[in-house]
Design a protein around this motif. Structure first.
Motif, PDB file in Angstrom:
ATOM      1  N   GLY A   1       0.797  -1.003   0.019  1.00  0.00           N
ATOM      2  CA  GLY A   1       0.180   0.104  -0.037  1.00  0.00           C
ATOM      3  C   GLY A   1       0.845   1.376   0.016  1.00  0.00           C
ATOM      4  O   GLY A   1       0.288   2.223   0.308  1.00  0.00           O
ATOM      5  N   ASN A   2       2.107   1.052  -0.228  1.00  0.00           N
ATOM      6  CA  ASN A   2       3.126   2.267  -0.367  1.00  0.00           C
ATOM      7  C   ASN A   2       2.293   3.276  -1.292  1.00  0.00           C
ATOM      8  O   ASN A   2       2.114   3.095  -2.441  1.00  0.00           O
ATOM      9  N   HIS A   3       1.779   4.639  -0.771  1.00  0.00           N
ATOM     10  CA  HIS A   3       1.274   5.680  -1.447  1.00  0.00           C
ATOM     11  C   HIS A   3      -0.227   5.393  -1.998  1.00  0.00           C
ATOM     12  O   HIS A   3      -0.989   6.125  -2.524  1.00  0.00           O
ATOM     13  N   GLY A   4      -0.661   3.999  -1.715  1.00  0.00           N
ATOM     14  CA  GLY A   4      -1.967   3.847  -2.166  1.00  0.00           C
ATOM     15  C   GLY A   4      -3.013   4.854  -1.681  1.00  0.00           C
ATOM     16  O   GLY A   4      -3.749   5.289  -2.512  1.00  0.00           O
ATOM     17  N   PRO A   5      -3.332   5.007  -0.431  1.00  0.00           N
ATOM     18  CA  PRO A   5      -4.298   5.984  -0.048  1.00  0.00           C
ATOM     19  C   PRO A   5      -4.159   7.409  -0.332  1.00  0.00           C
ATOM     20  O   PRO A   5      -5.146   7.976  -0.817  1.00  0.00           O
ATOM     21  N   ALA A   6      -2.820   7.717  -0.328  1.00  0.00           N
ATOM     22  CA  ALA A   6      -2.517   9.218  -0.610  1.00  0.00           C
ATOM     23  C   ALA A   6      -2.949   9.324  -2.096  1.00  0.00           C
ATOM     24  O   ALA A   6      -3.359  10.421  -2.491  1.00  0.00           O
TER      25      ALA A   6
ATOM     26  N   PHE B   1      -6.594   9.463  -2.671  1.00  0.00           N
ATOM     27  CA  PHE B   1      -7.222  10.562  -2.168  1.00  0.00           C
ATOM     28  C   PHE B   1      -7.024  11.767  -3.314  1.00  0.00           C
ATOM     29  O   PHE B   1      -7.565  12.667  -3.458  1.00  0.00           O
ATOM     30  N   HIS B   2      -5.765  12.000  -3.391  1.00  0.00           N
ATOM     31  CA  HIS B   2      -5.364  13.261  -4.339  1.00  0.00           C
ATOM     32  C   HIS B   2      -5.964  13.122  -5.566  1.00  0.00           C
ATOM     33  O   HIS B   2      -6.376  14.057  -6.079  1.00  0.00           O
ATOM     34  N   SER B   3      -6.109  12.016  -5.975  1.00  0.00           N
ATOM     35  CA  SER B   3      -6.745  11.775  -7.396  1.00  0.00           C
ATOM     36  C   SER B   3      -8.211  12.306  -7.417  1.00  0.00           C
ATOM     37  O   SER B   3      -8.587  12.772  -8.627  1.00  0.00           O
ATOM     38  N   VAL B   4      -8.785  12.181  -6.421  1.00  0.00           N
ATOM     39  CA  VAL B   4     -10.209  12.912  -6.420  1.00  0.00           C
ATOM     40  C   VAL B   4     -10.148  14.266  -5.627  1.00  0.00           C
ATOM     41  O   VAL B   4     -11.180  14.846  -5.254  1.00  0.00           O
ATOM     42  N   GLY B   5      -9.083  14.868  -5.513  1.00  0.00           N
ATOM     43  CA  GLY B   5      -9.048  16.278  -4.617  1.00  0.00           C
ATOM     44  C   GLY B   5      -9.214  17.392  -5.892  1.00  0.00           C
ATOM     45  O   GLY B   5     -10.584  17.755  -5.728  1.00  0.00           O
ATOM     46  N   GLU B   6      -8.221  17.848  -6.391  1.00  0.00           N
ATOM     47  CA  GLU B   6      -8.311  18.998  -7.401  1.00  0.00           C
ATOM     48  C   GLU B   6      -9.235  18.773  -8.570  1.00  0.00           C
ATOM     49  O   GLU B   6      -9.995  19.572  -9.072  1.00  0.00           O
ATOM     50  N   SER B   7      -9.479  17.220  -8.900  1.00  0.00           N
ATOM     51  CA  SER B   7     -10.353  16.862  -9.866  1.00  0.00           C
ATOM     52  C   SER B   7     -12.022  17.188  -9.520  1.00  0.00           C
ATOM     53  O   SER B   7     -12.830  17.361 -10.460  1.00  0.00           O
ATOM     54  N   PHE B   8     -12.051  16.725  -8.169  1.00  0.00           N
ATOM     55  CA  PHE B   8     -13.548  17.153  -7.626  1.00  0.00           C
ATOM     56  C   PHE B   8     -13.653  18.992  -7.491  1.00  0.00           C
ATOM     57  O   PHE B   8     -14.841  18.905  -7.558  1.00  0.00           O
ATOM     58  N   ALA B   9     -12.598  19.337  -7.506  1.00  0.00           N
ATOM     59  CA  ALA B   9     -12.817  20.981  -7.046  1.00  0.00           C
ATOM     60  C   ALA B   9     -12.776  21.742  -8.456  1.00  0.00           C
ATOM     61  O   ALA B   9     -13.654  22.987  -8.265  1.00  0.00           O
TER      62      ALA B   9
ATOM     63  N   GLY C   1       2.253  13.504 -11.032  1.00  0.00           N
ATOM     64  CA  GLY C   1       0.515  13.870 -11.173  1.00  0.00           C
ATOM     65  C   GLY C   1      -0.083  13.156  -9.721  1.00  0.00           C
ATOM     66  O   GLY C   1      -1.064  13.816  -9.575  1.00  0.00           O
ATOM     67  N   TYR C   2       0.501  12.098  -9.374  1.00  0.00           N
ATOM     68  CA  TYR C   2       0.250  11.608  -8.175  1.00  0.00           C
ATOM     69  C   TYR C   2      -1.459  11.305  -8.101  1.00  0.00           C
ATOM     70  O   TYR C   2      -2.422  11.549  -7.230  1.00  0.00           O
ATOM     71  N   GLY C   3      -1.860  10.360  -9.314  1.00  0.00           N
ATOM     72  CA  GLY C   3      -3.210  10.096  -9.327  1.00  0.00           C
ATOM     73  C   GLY C   3      -4.116  10.992 -10.019  1.00  0.00           C
ATOM     74  O   GLY C   3      -5.294  10.753 -10.730  1.00  0.00           O
ATOM     75  N   LEU C   4      -3.924  12.523 -10.149  1.00  0.00           N
ATOM     76  CA  LEU C   4      -4.726  13.395 -10.617  1.00  0.00           C
ATOM     77  C   LEU C   4      -4.968  13.372 -12.029  1.00  0.00           C
ATOM     78  O   LEU C   4      -6.003  13.384 -12.756  1.00  0.00           O
ATOM     79  N   GLY C   5      -3.451  12.777 -12.970  1.00  0.00           N
ATOM     80  CA  GLY C   5      -3.687  12.583 -14.313  1.00  0.00           C
ATOM     81  C   GLY C   5      -4.541  11.373 -14.702  1.00  0.00           C
ATOM     82  O   GLY C   5      -5.602  11.603 -15.948  1.00  0.00           O
ATOM     83  N   GLN C   6      -4.736  10.529 -13.808  1.00  0.00           N
ATOM     84  CA  GLN C   6      -5.646   9.246 -14.354  1.00  0.00           C
ATOM     85  C   GLN C   6      -7.171   9.682 -14.186  1.00  0.00           C
ATOM     86  O   GLN C   6      -7.917   9.935 -15.124  1.00  0.00           O
ATOM     87  N   VAL C   7      -7.483  10.661 -13.299  1.00  0.00           N
ATOM     88  CA  VAL C   7      -8.970  10.852 -13.062  1.00  0.00           C
ATOM     89  C   VAL C   7      -9.238  12.125 -14.138  1.00  0.00           C
ATOM     90  O   VAL C   7     -10.396  12.141 -14.581  1.00  0.00           O
ATOM     91  N   LEU C   8      -8.144  12.995 -14.503  1.00  0.00           N
ATOM     92  CA  LEU C   8      -8.688  14.216 -15.242  1.00  0.00           C
ATOM     93  C   LEU C   8      -8.574  13.514 -16.623  1.00  0.00           C
ATOM     94  O   LEU C   8      -9.479  14.048 -17.583  1.00  0.00           O
ATOM     95  N   PHE C   9      -8.093  12.535 -16.988  1.00  0.00           N
ATOM     96  CA  PHE C   9      -8.320  11.822 -18.300  1.00  0.00           C
ATOM     97  C   PHE C   9      -9.715  11.341 -18.440  1.00  0.00           C
ATOM     98  O   PHE C   9     -10.388  11.687 -19.531  1.00  0.00           O
ATOM     99  N   ALA C  10     -10.384  10.945 -17.545  1.00  0.00           N
ATOM    100  CA  ALA C  10     -11.823  10.662 -17.440  1.00  0.00           C
ATOM    101  C   ALA C  10     -12.667  11.951 -17.462  1.00  0.00           C
ATOM    102  O   ALA C  10     -13.887  12.057 -18.328  1.00  0.00           O
ATOM    103  N   LEU C  11     -12.375  12.732 -16.585  1.00  0.00           N
ATOM    104  CA  LEU C  11     -13.477  14.043 -16.361  1.00  0.00           C
ATOM    105  C   LEU C  11     -13.152  14.948 -17.738  1.00  0.00           C
ATOM    106  O   LEU C  11     -14.161  15.202 -18.083  1.00  0.00           O
ATOM    107  N   GLU C  12     -12.047  15.071 -18.067  1.00  0.00           N
ATOM    108  CA  GLU C  12     -11.811  15.953 -19.167  1.00  0.00           C
ATOM    109  C   GLU C  12     -12.546  15.316 -20.449  1.00  0.00           C
ATOM    110  O   GLU C  12     -12.958  16.180 -21.520  1.00  0.00           O
ATOM    111  N   SER C  13     -12.261  14.134 -20.643  1.00  0.00           N
ATOM    112  CA  SER C  13     -12.971  13.482 -21.693  1.00  0.00           C
ATOM    113  C   SER C  13     -14.715  13.331 -21.613  1.00  0.00           C
ATOM    114  O   SER C  13     -15.148  13.700 -22.808  1.00  0.00           O
TER     115      SER C  13
END
Length: 921
Positions: free
Chosen positions: A487-492, A495-503, A529-541
């Motif tokens: 779980g190294n970095h898993g929760p963080a 969480f970061h992936s749905v932070g700025e993408s949520f906001a 990108g620490y997870g943010l790029g993955q969610v933004l791929f979906a959201l911006e698409s």
């Protein structure tokens, strides 16, 4: 047979070992400019000249070099130290970032330059995609390398006090281009022992027994370490300021293995060859256990429990393999969708990606006398982004005091988040403590794929509702992150992936549901990108798809809903009190895209029958991680009248040039009068690390506070020393002018020394990383697609970056270009493939497919005119954020060209062709 070889005009007669390659032969003789990046002839970092011809020395047998003249990058310079023209060109253009690949590019370039105008000139210098097909750079995006070859100069030499905002070269630039910059293993350690790791062949198994008898009989083997020798303590390999951010689920060596490639035993020997043979002779008896590789299945009742640990481990729901989770709702989702005129829902998938830093993970440990007091301490030299946090973890693991452990990073050959881990230091220190001998462990390229970490693969479901005018009414994001076996970095990351993408977009009704889930696969970790790029791929698409359904301009849809300058940001934990929009460049970013669209003519030369399309995406990211990211710095006046900066952050092309620029501005001097000591736990009290885009906004802020403080202290000291009122003392580059009396800085130092007041000519700075601001980015592409083959060509690439006050335009541009290039690799072809057992099947560059020179377009980079109220001198971070909008912008352009929405990365040529064919049928 007598063996003789000329290396950089020096004669050597030691015969190579049987089967030895030229690379290791050269390095064993101190020519450390020859690098190991792949050992398979894929990356070119080991390129040298043999009788004037460039060769990959990792493939070239050393015995074949007998009787020949070999030139390494150290031998390129002319007599008297004059740089070779290629070296000077790379220095002037700053054709490097971390610099690990630079020697290879220099040797290739210089050989081609030597051929120009001769019978051997085949025009490669005019065809750089062909010239550099054997060289890989992971950092730059290649534009700076092209400029270097073409003789373009970017570096500047500003006057005293005018360094900020100018394109200054990296302090280590001369060392990089001459091959004298020292990376992790570019040191000679007497009596060094070598470690190799035996790794698990099973995805999940209990070790019943280990027989090391035969291994210990191998000549040169000193020890074999197993779980019986390892401490019982659980820890996380992830490095964070607050260790509780990560579950404690790891042992140095465990009696249960949870993925193919997990380390089982460590063999230490006089040579790597003996250690490898020792590994082959270790006999392990396993009890195979059920395994699971799909995160959805891993959460189901009855799935194999990967970590049956208690709540003290910090795992959220171990019985369901849930490493971490977050749930948050704002408003009424049912009402939000009921109010919508259009509701869309789609699921997206992103893949595992390797960091592929050319310098692999590794460390070497040895003993030396303590700085103060009696006894010894252990020094660990490591390729790490976080030396201070690594020391803290080693002290906790082995019950050592901080004065008993020193961790130092040389120049780091690429990081991208992958070296925010402790993957080698723990086991190297175990062996060194047991044997009281220096020990080295250096990952092979294959180990980097199956024994290090990857980017987290995500499954993202977006459900979005909007009115006919484009107003968003509801947004739901569901994320399933595969954290792998640990779980190294898993929760963080989750969480970061749905932070700025949520906001980033305003909607009265929002919901997030996110899980980080264990599976029996190679562990994931921190990645740009620490997870943010993955969610933004979906959201911006989905934002683009929504615009198509509404028959609306995609940029206008974003402008209508994007967060504004005066808006509060609401993340899944609500309003974060230390996170502010301290400057706002989003509108400017979108204006850059609008202008690019309006003026673009790149589609005019497209071959007949090809389809063209344009696409854009935007991104927002916090300029630092939550919970504090700390940096200490000290700036001191030296005896010779120059200055010294002591700062903890590591250097790998990430921007510590800025520290000298900040100091030069505060002290009204030039950068050549400043030296930097860094990335060493002896240098300052603490530094969280060079990750989370902290090099400028955290460490740079600490340096600014120290330099500003020193300027005031020096002024006070000069006034007292001369008896002149303080307001009449003006600091210059080398002296004070005190009402007409010139007092050199050397004189001030001597006065302080004589009075035992050296503390008055030094100053400390500290920054906690809080409060934080946000940075904005936008990416736009025009591309062309051949419907008959699926081939894609990027016709134009434009990136808008809100970096606040740009401290070093050349360096910041390089960060943006490198981020875009790395993201394009993840978009178009990079993927760590695993089989049904979770075993990595792409454990080499030639099977993994990194972007090469020919793959990367020249991106136009535009900086916004903003100045941040929080960052040092108005600056914002810009090392991670350029990565995030690239994949969705490309996918949106592909949708525009083909009419097909691609929801899974990477979008390879064959996939594009198959989907287009399927849609047409």
């Amino acid at each position: 047979m007598t063996y003789e070889i000329q290396i950089n005009e020096q004669g050597f007669d030691t015969e190579p070992r049987a089967g030895q390659c030229l690379r290791t032969y050269l390095r064993e003789r101190g020519w450390f400019g020859v690098k190991k990046g792949c050992d398979q002839g894929d990356c070119g970092a080991c390129t040298v000249h043999v009788d004037g011809q460039p060769v990959h020395s990792c493939l070239y047998p050393a015995v074949r070099a007998g009787g020949r003249c070999v030139t390494t990058v150290e031998g390129l310079a002319r007599e008297g130290g004059e740089l070779h023209p290629a070296q000077q060109q790379f220095l002037d253009a700053q054709g490097f970032q971390c610099g690990f690949c630079t020697a290879g590019f220099l040797m290739t370039t210089s050989a081609l330059q030597a051929e120009q105008g001769t019978a051997h000139d085949d025009g490669k210098l005019e065809d750089l995609p062909r010239a550099f097909k054997g060289n890989i750079c992971r950092c730059t995006g290649y534009r700076a390398i092209e400029d270097a070859v073409r003789g373009v100069r970017h570096t500047e030499s500003p006057c005293a006090g005018q360094a900020v905002g100018r394109s200054l070269g990296a302090p280590a630039g001369p060392q990089v281009v001459t091959g004298t910059a020292r990376y992790t293993f570019d040191v000679e350690v007497p009596g060094l022992l070598h470690m190799k790791l035996l790794r698990s062949p099973h995805p999940h198994a209990r070790i019943v027994s280990i027989d090391t008898t035969d291994a210990l009989q191998v000549p040169g083997v000193h020890a074999v370490f197993t779980h019986h020798d390892a401490p019982e303590h659980l820890y996380s390999s992830a490095r964070h300021e607050h260790p509780t951010e990560d579950p404690m689920d790891t042992r140095v060596l465990d009696d249960v293995v949870r993925f193919v490639g997990q380390r089982v035993a460590a063999v230490v020997a006089d040579s790597e060859q003996a250690a490898e043979e020792g590994c082959r002779r270790v006999v392990v008896t396993y009890e195979e256990l059920p395994y699971v590789t799909d995160p959805e299945e891993a959460m189901l009742p009855g799935a194999p429990v990967i970590h049956p640990k208690g709540p003290e481990s910090g795992i959220f729901r171990a019985e369901n393999n849930v490493c971490g989770e977050v749930h948050h709702t704002i408003g009424d989702m049912e009402q939000g969708y009921a109010q919508a005129d259009v509701v869309l829902e789609e699921t997206f998938h992103t893949q595992r990606v390797q960091h592929a830093s050319l310098e692999t993970h590794g460390s070497v440990a040895w003993f030396e006398p303590k700085e103060e007091g009696d006894g010894e301490r252990i020094t660990v030299r490591s390729s790490t982004q976080a030396p201070f946090l690594t020391r803290r973890a080693l002290c906790a693991l082995y019950d050592l005091n901080e004065d008993e452990v020193r961790v130092v990073a040389g120049r780091v050959g690429g990081g991208f988040g992958g070296k925010q881990e402790m993957l080698t230091e723990d086991i190297v220190v175990l062996a060194a403590l047991k044997l009281r001998r220096p020990v080295k462990l250096e990952f092979t390229r294959a180990e980097q794929f199956y024994g290090a970490t990857t980017r987290h693969p995500f499954k993202i479901t977006i459900k979005i509702g909007a009115k006919t005018d484009g107003t968003l009414t509801a947004l739901r994001i569901r994320v399933l992150s595969n954290t792998g076996a640990y779980g190294n970095h898993g929760p963080a990351v989750m969480f970061h992936s749905v932070g700025e993408s949520f906001a980033v977009y305003k909607a009265p009704n929002k919901e997030v549901e996110a899980y980080s889930v264990y599976t029996n696969g190679v562990p994931a970790g921190a990645f740009r990108g620490y997870g943010l790029g993955q969610v933004l791929f979906a959201l911006e698409s989905m934002m683009d798809e929504l615009a198509i359904r509404l028959d609306m301009d995609p940029l206008a849809l974003r402008e209508k809903n994007v967060i504004g300058a005066g808006d509060h940001m609401v993340t899944p934990i609500g309003h974060e009190p230390d996170l502010f929009i301290a400057s706002y460049g989003m509108k400017q970013c979108m204006d850059v895209v609008r202008r690019a669209i309006a003026e673009d003519t790149s589609h005019r030369d497209v071959p007949e029958g090809w389809l063209t399309g344009t696409g854009s995406a935007v991104a927002m990211i916090a300029t630092g991680p939550p919970g504090g990211h700390f940096a200490d710095a000290r700036v001191s006046l030296l005896r010779d009248g120059t200055y010294d900066i002591a700062v903890g952050t590591a250097e790998f092309g990430n921007g510590t040039t800025v520290h000298k620029q900040i100091t030069a501005g505060a002290l009204n001097t030039t950068v050549d009068r400043i030296t930097v000591r860094q990335s060493d736990t002896d240098v300052v009290r603490h530094d969280t690390g060079a990750f989370g885009s902290a090099g400028t906004v955290v460490a740079g802020k600490a340096v600014m506070l120290a330099a500003d403080s020193l300027a005031e202290r020096l002024k006070t000291f000069a006034a007292r020393h001369t008896g002149v009122p303080r307001h009449l003392c003006t600091l210059g580059a080398e002296a004070f002018d005190c009402a007409g009396r010139v007092v050199t800085l050397k004189e001030l130092y001597e006065a302080a020394y004589d009075k035992n007041k050296l503390d008055e000519i030094a100053a400390d700075g500290h920054w906690s990383g809080s409060p934080r601001s946000v940075a904005f980015n936008a990416q736009w592409f025009r591309l062309a697609v051949d419907p008959d083959t699926g081939e894609m060509k990027i016709l134009r690439s434009v990136h808008a970056a809100d970096a606040g006050k740009v401290m070093n335009p050349m360096q910041c541009r390089g960060q943006v270009e490198g981020g875009v290039a790395q993201a394009l690799g993840a978009t178009l072809f990079e993927t760590v493939r695993v089989d049904e057992r979770g075993e990595v099947t792409t454990a080499a560059f030639r099977r993994y497919r990194l972007p090469q020179y020919a793959d990367v377009p020249r991106t136009e980079v535009h900086f916004m005119e903003t100045s941040d109220a929080i960052g040092p001198l108005g600056a914002k971070s810009m090392s991670e954020s350029p990565f995030n909008p690239v994949a969705p912008a490309f996918a949106n352009a592909l949708r525009d060209a083909t009419g097909v929405r691609f929801t899974q990365l990477p979008v390879t040529r064959d996939v594009v062709w198959q989907r287009m064919r399927a849609e047409s049928e």
